[in-house]
Design an enzyme around this catalytic site. Structure first.
Site, PDB file in Angstrom:
ATOM      1  N   LYS A   1       0.850  -1.191   0.000  1.00 14.61           N
ATOM      2  CA  LYS A   1       0.000   0.000   0.000  1.00 14.61           C
ATOM      3  C   LYS A   1       0.889   1.245   0.000  1.00 14.61           C
ATOM      4  O   LYS A   1       1.849   1.319   0.761  1.00 14.61           O
ATOM      5  CB  LYS A   1      -0.904  -0.036   1.244  1.00 14.61           C
TER       6      LYS A   1
ATOM      7  N   GLU B   1     -20.111  -3.800  10.122  1.00 17.38           N
ATOM      8  CA  GLU B   1     -21.024  -2.945  10.885  1.00 17.38           C
ATOM      9  C   GLU B   1     -22.161  -3.732  11.525  1.00 17.38           C
ATOM     10  O   GLU B   1     -22.589  -3.422  12.640  1.00 17.38           O
ATOM     11  CB  GLU B   1     -21.601  -1.837   9.982  1.00 17.38           C
TER      12      GLU B   1
ATOM     13  N   ARG C   1     -25.751  -0.260   6.689  1.00 19.77           N
ATOM     14  CA  ARG C   1     -25.557  -1.702   6.626  1.00 19.77           C
ATOM     15  C   ARG C   1     -26.281  -2.452   7.749  1.00 19.77           C
ATOM     16  O   ARG C   1     -26.638  -3.603   7.618  1.00 19.77           O
ATOM     17  CB  ARG C   1     -24.062  -2.004   6.794  1.00 19.77           C
TER      18      ARG C   1
HETATM   19  C1  LIG Z   1     -19.334  -0.875   4.628  1.00 18.02           C
HETATM   20  C2  LIG Z   1     -18.090  -0.023   4.625  1.00 18.02           C
HETATM   21  N1  LIG Z   1     -17.495   0.276   5.804  1.00 18.02           N
HETATM   22  C3  LIG Z   1     -16.382   1.039   5.805  1.00 18.02           C
HETATM   23  C4  LIG Z   1     -15.853   1.510   4.636  1.00 18.02           C
HETATM   24  C5  LIG Z   1     -14.645   2.435   4.673  1.00 18.02           C
HETATM   25  N2  LIG Z   1     -13.500   1.871   3.966  1.00 18.02           N
HETATM   26  C6  LIG Z   1     -13.147   2.246   2.733  1.00 18.02           C
HETATM   27  S1  LIG Z   1     -11.811   1.460   2.169  1.00 18.02           S
HETATM   28  C7  LIG Z   1     -11.647   0.604   3.617  1.00 18.02           C
HETATM   29  C8  LIG Z   1     -10.510  -0.353   3.784  1.00 18.02           C
HETATM   30  C9  LIG Z   1     -10.490  -1.352   2.703  1.00 18.02           C
HETATM   31  O1  LIG Z   1      -9.355  -2.163   2.854  1.00 18.02           O
HETATM   32  P1  LIG Z   1      -8.945  -3.114   1.664  1.00 18.02           P
HETATM   33  O2  LIG Z   1     -10.149  -3.764   1.099  1.00 18.02           O
HETATM   34  O3  LIG Z   1      -7.869  -4.001   2.150  1.00 18.02           O
HETATM   35  O4  LIG Z   1      -8.399  -2.130   0.552  1.00 18.02           O
HETATM   36  P2  LIG Z   1      -7.047  -1.268   0.550  1.00 18.02           P
HETATM   37  O5  LIG Z   1      -7.468   0.141   0.773  1.00 18.02           O
HETATM   38  O6  LIG Z   1      -6.138  -1.773   1.610  1.00 18.02           O
HETATM   39  O7  LIG Z   1      -6.501  -1.447  -0.810  1.00 18.02           O
HETATM   40  C10 LIG Z   1     -12.648   0.950   4.511  1.00 18.02           C
HETATM   41  C11 LIG Z   1     -12.777   0.421   5.875  1.00 18.02           C
HETATM   42  C12 LIG Z   1     -16.525   1.187   3.447  1.00 18.02           C
HETATM   43  N3  LIG Z   1     -16.115   1.641   2.257  1.00 18.02           N
HETATM   44  N4  LIG Z   1     -17.634   0.428   3.470  1.00 18.02           N
END
Ligand SMILES: Cc1ncc(C[n+]2csc(CCOP(=O)(O)OP(=O)(O)O)c2C)c(N)n1
Length: 604
Positions: free
Chosen positions: A281, A360, A388
């Site tokens: 990342k 959630e 959610r």
């Molecule tokens: C239901 C929901 N909860 C929280 C989020 C906030 N959110 C956006 S990206 C993320 C992390 C995602 O991690 P990953 O899938 O590993 O992707 P990366 O950014 O590490 O590439 C979160 C918690 C969201 N988009 N949707």
């Protein structure tokens, strides 16, 4: 001439050789850094997935092949490659391109995203539909290790394993959600990365793949025939394999050649295959690489310049103080530790803090049970993500009247993230929850008071607030359950009922009117409402929420057929408004001073 200028579509990309792809990847990285610096957006995630996206577009044929991005925040390279290179500078701007995949924006975006963990369900839908219509395209879901903590992903895996529909799941594992990823699955993926088997497996996969002609026979075919050691190595990866999903990996997500080979080998698979790809990342930007949480999402230049008070940081301060005396405190986040202001709390009180992952629904039921057994749970969550858990709030918290405190951040219009992230539905869905108390504090001091008040409140409670607070009124009115505060008095028969910080700002900017700070949206202050209900009085409700089911409609429904005053309810329409700055979103909904003056003029 730079590759940037030559390439604007997947077919342009397919003209490059491997070395050129590597050079192009670096050009894309620089553009992402430059653009996100100005426009804001998801920096670290996008820097990590450049090579992976290039390899996918090199091998597959988008839009015939369906790319389903999970969350969708990592789609910038995909957008650049799919005829939006020249629009990339308008990322997240009003009338510019969205920061998330959007089918209404481009034929290359198969499915809308913004909320996490939907990609596997969507991919299965596309795969089954393809098979029933006797089509032959590939379906590729790209899901992060963070998104794999969300319950929907497991619901989908459950059906995918049974249906055996052909699809490719690319697991983009960078060990991070927004903060460090959490949970048993994350630990398992780490083990896969680090185990001795990783290297053996990698070499064997390479050997197996390189034995096949490039773009030739499929690896899956080779595996099915059991011609090499690969099968046994793969089968040792119990979790996915025992669900009926073939596991391949882990692979280096920055080695374009390797990715192209492995993707080519699974093209047109008629079974579900999961390809585990490890990426870094923030790759390519020293600061983002070293602090991927901080650079997960960054503000635009305009946002960075704003000097506003933050509700979230007050949450952190309050909970830090509360923990000194409240032994039964339990603080919960669903993967949004930093955004909800809990970083320092988590560091100081790790035993009172629960990051449950992007889960959630689980968070709410977990909080409900903590409350049922005598704890004092606080769940800090963005408004849009609490959607959610509608049923868990209703079924597990409200029907049992349990004292879960919901701290609902990023309520109201949210700005650049756009339509998938708007916090404009919570007053509606919270108002209909049986026994829920709903508050919208007008400024930071009142927010601190209501947080303090919440400690001994013994029923379900929701406090909703936007990201920042521009004005402080400091009126020091005591918190009394269900009571509104009169902020401004006039002889004019015009009464503005303002819900929350931004709405109070608008109301207070208007002269010669009565202004009420309607701190409690549920229950309503019926004493005030009864006093105002006379012929000749004009009542205007203001809320940063959709009209349907919101504050204004609660007031209208309270009056019912006995409404004598004139009532105007100003709120967002449910027609999707995808403006990407808060001011213009509010303005388009008539939630601004000029529109309120127009309404007043109409009646006076
Ligand atoms: C239901 C929901 N909860 C929280 C989020 C906030 N959110 C956006 S990206 C993320 C992390 C995602 O991690 P990953 O899938 O590993 O992707 P990366 O950014 O590490 O590439 C979160 C918690 C969201 N988009 N949707």
């Amino acid at each position: 001439m730079k590759f940037w200028d030559k390439i604007n579509s997947p077919s342009d990309l397919k003209q490059l050789n491997i070395e050129e792809l590597g050079l192009y990847a670096e050009e894309i990285r620089q553009k992402i850094i430059e653009t996100v610096n100005i426009r804001g957006g998801h920096l670290a995630s996008n820097l990590g997935i450049v090579e992976l996206t290039l390899a996918l577009h090199y091998v597959f044929d988008c839009p015939t092949d369906k790319f389903i991005w999970d969350v969708g925040h990592q789609c910038y390279t995909h957008k650049i490659l799919t005829e939006r290179r020249d629009l990339f500078a308008s990322l997240r701007a009003n009338d510019g391109i969205s920061g998330f995949p959007s089918p209404s924006e481009s034929k290359y975006d198969a499915f809308l995203a913004g909320h996490s963990s939907t990609s596997l369900s969507a991919a299965l839908g596309f795969a089954i539909s393809r098979d029933r219509q006797k089509q032959s395209n590939n379906v590729i879901a790209i899901i992060g290790d963070g998104a794999l903590t969300g319950g929907m992903a497991y619901e989908a895996l459950n059906q995918i394993g049974e249906s055996q529909s052909g699809m490719i799941i690319v697991l983009n594992d960078n060990k991070m959600s927004i903060s460090e990823n959490v949970g048993a699955m994350s630990r398992y993926l780490n083990k896969l990365r680090l185990s001795g088997k990783y290297h053996t497996l990698k070499r064997n996969v390479k050997k197996a793949v390189s034995a096949l002609p490039f773009f030739g026979d499929k690896l899956v075919y080779a595996m099915d025939r059991g011609k090499n050691k690969l099968k046994s190595l793969i089968l040792s990866n119990k979790i996915f394999e025992s669900l009926g999903i073939r596991y391949l990996g882990p692979f280096d997500g920055h080695d374009i050649q390797e990715l192209i080979e492995i993707f080519s080998s699974v093209q047109n698979t008629d079974k579900p295959v999961l390809i585990h790809v490890c990426t870094e990342k923030g790759r390519g930007d020293f600061t983002a690489q070293n602090n991927p949480s901080k650079f997960h999402g960054v503000g635009s230049i305009a946002e960075k310049d704003k000097n506003e008070y933050s509700f979230s940081s007050e949450v952190g301060k309050f909970l830090l103080k509360a923990a000194e005396t409240e032994e039964r405190l339990a603080v919960i986040t669903a993967a949004m530790r930093d955004g909800t202001g809990l970083k320092f709390f988590a560091e100081k009180y790790p035993d009172l803090f629960y990051d449950v992952g992007i889960a959630e629904q689980h968070a709410v039921t977990f909080a409900a049970a903590l409350a049922a057994s005598g704890m004092k749970p606080y769940f800090a969550v963005y408004s849009t993500f609490l959607q959610r858990a509608f049923d868990q709030v209703l079924h597990d918290v409200c029907l049992q009247k349990l004292p879960v405190r919901f701290l609902i951040d990023r309520s109201g219009a949210v700005g650049a993230d756009g339509k998938t992230h708007q916090g404009i539905y919570d007053l509606s869905y919270l108002s209909l929850m049986p026994g829920m108390t709903v508050c919208t504090p007008k400024d930071i001091p009142e927010f601190i008071d209501i947080l303090q008040w919440s400690l001994d409140f013994n029923r379900p409670l929701a406090i909703r607030y936007p990201k920042s607070c521009s004005n402080i009124y400091n009126t020091n009115a005591p918190i009394v359950m269900g009571k509104w505060e009169k902020l401004k008095t006039s002889d004019n028969k015009i009464h503005i009922l303002a819900a929350g910080n931004r709405m109070v700002d608008i109301a207070q900017s208007i002269d010669d009117v009565n202004v009420y700070n309607t701190l409690f949206i549920k229950p309503l202050d019926i004493d005030v409402l009864n006093t105002l209900n006379k012929k000749g009085e004009l009542i205007i409700t203001l809320e940063d929420n959709v009209l349907q089911g919101g504050f204004g409609q609660s007031v209208r429904s309270y009056y019912g057929a006995s409404l004598h005053a004139t009532l105007e309810t100003v709120a967002h329409p449910d027609k999707i408004n995808d403006n990407r700055d808060i001011e213009s979103t509010l303005e388009r909904s008539g939630l601004n001073r000029e529109n309120i003056l127009r309404i007043i003029k109409k009646y006076t």
